[in-house]
Design a protein around this motif. Structure first.
Motif, PDB file in Angstrom:
ATOM      1  N   PRO A  99      45.037 -20.903  -7.009  1.00  0.00           N
ATOM      2  CA  PRO A  99      45.695 -20.228  -5.888  1.00  0.00           C
ATOM      3  C   PRO A  99      44.804 -19.190  -5.217  1.00  0.00           C
ATOM      4  N   GLY A 100      44.894 -19.154  -3.890  1.00  0.00           N
ATOM      5  CA  GLY A 100      44.087 -18.213  -3.132  1.00  0.00           C
ATOM      6  C   GLY A 100      44.572 -18.091  -1.707  1.00  0.00           C
ATOM      7  N   GLY A 101      43.801 -17.370  -0.902  1.00  0.00           N
ATOM      8  CA  GLY A 101      44.189 -17.065   0.468  1.00  0.00           C
ATOM      9  C   GLY A 101      43.336 -17.767   1.501  1.00  0.00           C
ATOM     10  N   PHE A 102      43.008 -17.056   2.596  1.00  0.00           N
ATOM     11  CA  PHE A 102      42.298 -17.672   3.717  1.00  0.00           C
ATOM     12  C   PHE A 102      40.976 -18.295   3.296  1.00  0.00           C
ATOM     13  N   GLY A 103      40.176 -17.554   2.516  1.00  0.00           N
ATOM     14  CA  GLY A 103      38.871 -18.072   2.118  1.00  0.00           C
ATOM     15  C   GLY A 103      38.987 -19.325   1.266  1.00  0.00           C
ATOM     16  N   THR A 104      39.943 -19.311   0.353  1.00  0.00           N
ATOM     17  CA  THR A 104      40.170 -20.473  -0.502  1.00  0.00           C
ATOM     18  C   THR A 104      40.612 -21.673   0.321  1.00  0.00           C
ATOM     19  N   LEU A 105      41.515 -21.454   1.264  1.00  0.00           N
ATOM     20  CA  LEU A 105      41.987 -22.537   2.124  1.00  0.00           C
ATOM     21  C   LEU A 105      40.856 -23.078   2.989  1.00  0.00           C
ATOM     22  N   ASP A 106      40.018 -22.185   3.479  1.00  0.00           N
ATOM     23  CA  ASP A 106      38.875 -22.601   4.290  1.00  0.00           C
ATOM     24  C   ASP A 106      37.983 -23.553   3.508  1.00  0.00           C
ATOM     25  N   GLU A 107      37.648 -23.191   2.284  1.00  0.00           N
ATOM     26  CA  GLU A 107      36.772 -24.026   1.472  1.00  0.00           C
ATOM     27  C   GLU A 107      37.467 -25.332   1.077  1.00  0.00           C
ATOM     28  N   LEU A 108      38.760 -25.263   0.764  1.00  0.00           N
ATOM     29  CA  LEU A 108      39.510 -26.471   0.404  1.00  0.00           C
ATOM     30  C   LEU A 108      39.495 -27.485   1.540  1.00  0.00           C
ATOM     31  N   PHE A 109      39.842 -27.042   2.742  1.00  0.00           N
ATOM     32  CA  PHE A 109      39.924 -27.980   3.854  1.00  0.00           C
ATOM     33  C   PHE A 109      38.548 -28.415   4.345  1.00  0.00           C
ATOM     34  N   GLU A 110      37.541 -27.610   4.106  1.00  0.00           N
ATOM     35  CA  GLU A 110      36.168 -28.034   4.391  1.00  0.00           C
ATOM     36  C   GLU A 110      35.834 -29.279   3.571  1.00  0.00           C
ATOM     37  N   ILE A 111      36.097 -29.220   2.276  1.00  0.00           N
ATOM     38  CA  ILE A 111      35.790 -30.352   1.404  1.00  0.00           C
ATOM     39  C   ILE A 111      36.687 -31.541   1.714  1.00  0.00           C
ATOM     40  N   LEU A 112      37.979 -31.296   1.946  1.00  0.00           N
ATOM     41  CA  LEU A 112      38.884 -32.399   2.277  1.00  0.00           C
ATOM     42  C   LEU A 112      38.451 -33.102   3.561  1.00  0.00           C
ATOM     43  N   THR A 113      37.989 -32.348   4.542  1.00  0.00           N
ATOM     44  CA  THR A 113      37.540 -32.944   5.796  1.00  0.00           C
ATOM     45  C   THR A 113      36.279 -33.781   5.582  1.00  0.00           C
ATOM     46  N   LEU A 114      35.347 -33.264   4.783  1.00  0.00           N
ATOM     47  CA  LEU A 114      34.146 -34.026   4.470  1.00  0.00           C
ATOM     48  C   LEU A 114      34.487 -35.327   3.753  1.00  0.00           C
ATOM     49  N   ARG A 115      35.449 -35.263   2.848  1.00  0.00           N
ATOM     50  CA  ARG A 115      35.882 -36.472   2.135  1.00  0.00           C
ATOM     51  C   ARG A 115      36.594 -37.433   3.072  1.00  0.00           C
ATOM     52  N   GLN A 116      37.499 -36.923   3.893  1.00  0.00           N
ATOM     53  CA  GLN A 116      38.276 -37.772   4.791  1.00  0.00           C
ATOM     54  C   GLN A 116      37.372 -38.517   5.772  1.00  0.00           C
ATOM     55  N   THR A 117      36.340 -37.846   6.251  1.00  0.00           N
ATOM     56  CA  THR A 117      35.454 -38.429   7.259  1.00  0.00           C
ATOM     57  C   THR A 117      34.290 -39.216   6.660  1.00  0.00           C
ATOM     58  N   GLY A 118      34.213 -39.262   5.344  1.00  0.00           N
ATOM     59  CA  GLY A 118      33.136 -40.000   4.696  1.00  0.00           C
ATOM     60  C   GLY A 118      31.794 -39.312   4.737  1.00  0.00           C
ATOM     61  N   LYS A 119      31.783 -38.022   5.061  1.00  0.00           N
ATOM     62  CA  LYS A 119      30.535 -37.265   5.082  1.00  0.00           C
ATOM     63  C   LYS A 119      30.145 -36.759   3.701  1.00  0.00           C
ATOM     64  N   MET A 120      31.002 -36.964   2.732  1.00  0.00           N
ATOM     65  CA  MET A 120      30.734 -36.529   1.363  1.00  0.00           C
ATOM     66  C   MET A 120      31.129 -37.661   0.427  1.00  0.00           C
ATOM     67  N   ARG A 121      30.337 -37.871  -0.594  1.00  0.00           N
ATOM     68  CA  ARG A 121      30.661 -38.927  -1.551  1.00  0.00           C
ATOM     69  C   ARG A 121      31.997 -38.620  -2.231  1.00  0.00           C
ATOM     70  N   PRO A 122      32.664 -39.631  -2.783  1.00  0.00           N
ATOM     71  CA  PRO A 122      33.968 -39.404  -3.410  1.00  0.00           C
ATOM     72  C   PRO A 122      33.872 -38.411  -4.565  1.00  0.00           C
ATOM     73  N   VAL A 123      34.636 -37.347  -4.470  1.00  0.00           N
ATOM     74  CA  VAL A 123      34.756 -36.377  -5.555  1.00  0.00           C
ATOM     75  C   VAL A 123      36.229 -36.012  -5.691  1.00  0.00           C
ATOM     76  N   PRO A 124      36.703 -35.812  -6.907  1.00  0.00           N
ATOM     77  CA  PRO A 124      38.095 -35.397  -7.082  1.00  0.00           C
ATOM     78  C   PRO A 124      38.324 -33.974  -6.588  1.00  0.00           C
ATOM     79  N   VAL A 125      39.466 -33.752  -5.987  1.00  0.00           N
ATOM     80  CA  VAL A 125      39.905 -32.429  -5.551  1.00  0.00           C
ATOM     81  C   VAL A 125      41.200 -32.130  -6.295  1.00  0.00           C
ATOM     82  N   ILE A 126      41.152 -31.138  -7.164  1.00  0.00           N
ATOM     83  CA  ILE A 126      42.299 -30.827  -8.027  1.00  0.00           C
ATOM     84  C   ILE A 126      42.820 -29.439  -7.702  1.00  0.00           C
ATOM     85  N   LEU A 127      44.093 -29.353  -7.370  1.00  0.00           N
ATOM     86  CA  LEU A 127      44.748 -28.083  -7.080  1.00  0.00           C
ATOM     87  C   LEU A 127      45.553 -27.663  -8.305  1.00  0.00           C
TER      88      LEU A 127
END
Length: 252
Positions: A174-202
């Motif tokens: 759990p976290g705030g703005f900075g945590t959300l920023d980093e989370l959605f950065e990685i999710l966007t990279l994964r969604q767009t195929g700019k990053m190899r498949p990695v698990p994202v665990i909340l």
């Protein structure tokens, strides 16, 4: 007739006469921004290679969580520390001695959940990474990241690149703005195929599903059903490691 010998003090005292590498005003000027980007990449990359770090597990979470804090803060701190210790003992961070160090804990290097994760790695006797950032309100690195692997960045973009480029997984407490920023950065990279498949665990499903109604994105057609599979939920640190261990590349 030769020219008389004239002292060149004014010339040698001029900033123009400084070697470029010794001219701070020049290096910090607008024209050298690209060079500074390169330096921020290269310095950390060189140190990580020297330590044999080939992959990381990135841990995000609030800097405001404390070990004995109110509400769920103490539990989140304890679980982040527990997760990092498990991952460090069992994931390959202790290998070294000529073998690659895999799944080394990497955080933003600050307090809160970041400190808890670096501390968990230290509990296991393993190295861990702190990618710190210069902020207007100065943020000191926590006391638990490995000194030789504690870096300071000016550019958020380069810091994010280092966080993402070696990641075998992202574990988010759990976290705030900075945590959300980093989370959605990685999710966007994964969604767009700019990053190899990695698990994202909340970690702590109740917190995350109360904070974000991910299903609303799907219902409105803003993400596809496959995008929803990019996210897993874990109840605690041990659960996060169990889920992660199933999907990590096999150690040599």
């Amino acid at each position: 007739m030769t020219d008389p010998v004239v002292a060149s003090t004014a010339q040698t005292a001029s900033p123009a006469y400084l070697l470029p590498v010794a001219d701070a005003a020049f290096l910090l000027g607008d024209s050298m921004r690209g060079v500074r980007f390169l330096m921020e990449f290269a310095k950390a990359d060189e140190a990580l290679r020297a330590w044999g770090v080939t992959s990381t597990i990135v841990v995000f979470g609030s800097s405001r969580v404390t070990e004995n804090g109110p509400g769920d803060h103490a539990r989140w701190y304890a679980e982040a520390r527990r997760f990092a210790a498990l991952a460090s003992r069992e994931g390959g961070a202790l290998d070294g001695d000529g073998r690659p160090r895999r799944n080394v804990i990497a955080t933003g290097g600050g307090p809160g959940i970041m400190a808890a994760a670096n501390r968990g790695a230290a509990d296991a006797g393993a190295p861990s990474i702190g990618f710190n950032i210069s902020l207007p309100q100065e943020q000191e690195p926590n006391a638990w990241s490995t000194p030789d692997l504690t870096f300071r960045f000016h550019y958020f973009a380069m810091r994010k690149m280092h966080l993402a480029m070696r990641a075998n997984a992202l574990v988010v407490f759990p976290g705030g703005f900075g945590t959300l920023d980093e989370l959605f950065e990685i999710l966007t990279l994964r969604q767009t195929g700019k990053m190899r498949p990695v698990p994202v665990i909340l970690v702590d499903k109740a917190y995350w599903t109360d904070l974000i109604r991910f299903e609303v994105l799907l219902a409105n057609g803003f993400v596809s059903p496959g995008d929803m599979e990019l996210i897993q939920f874990a109840e605690d640190g041990a659960d996060a490691w169990r889920r992660l261990a199933l999907s990590l590349p096999a150690r040599e």
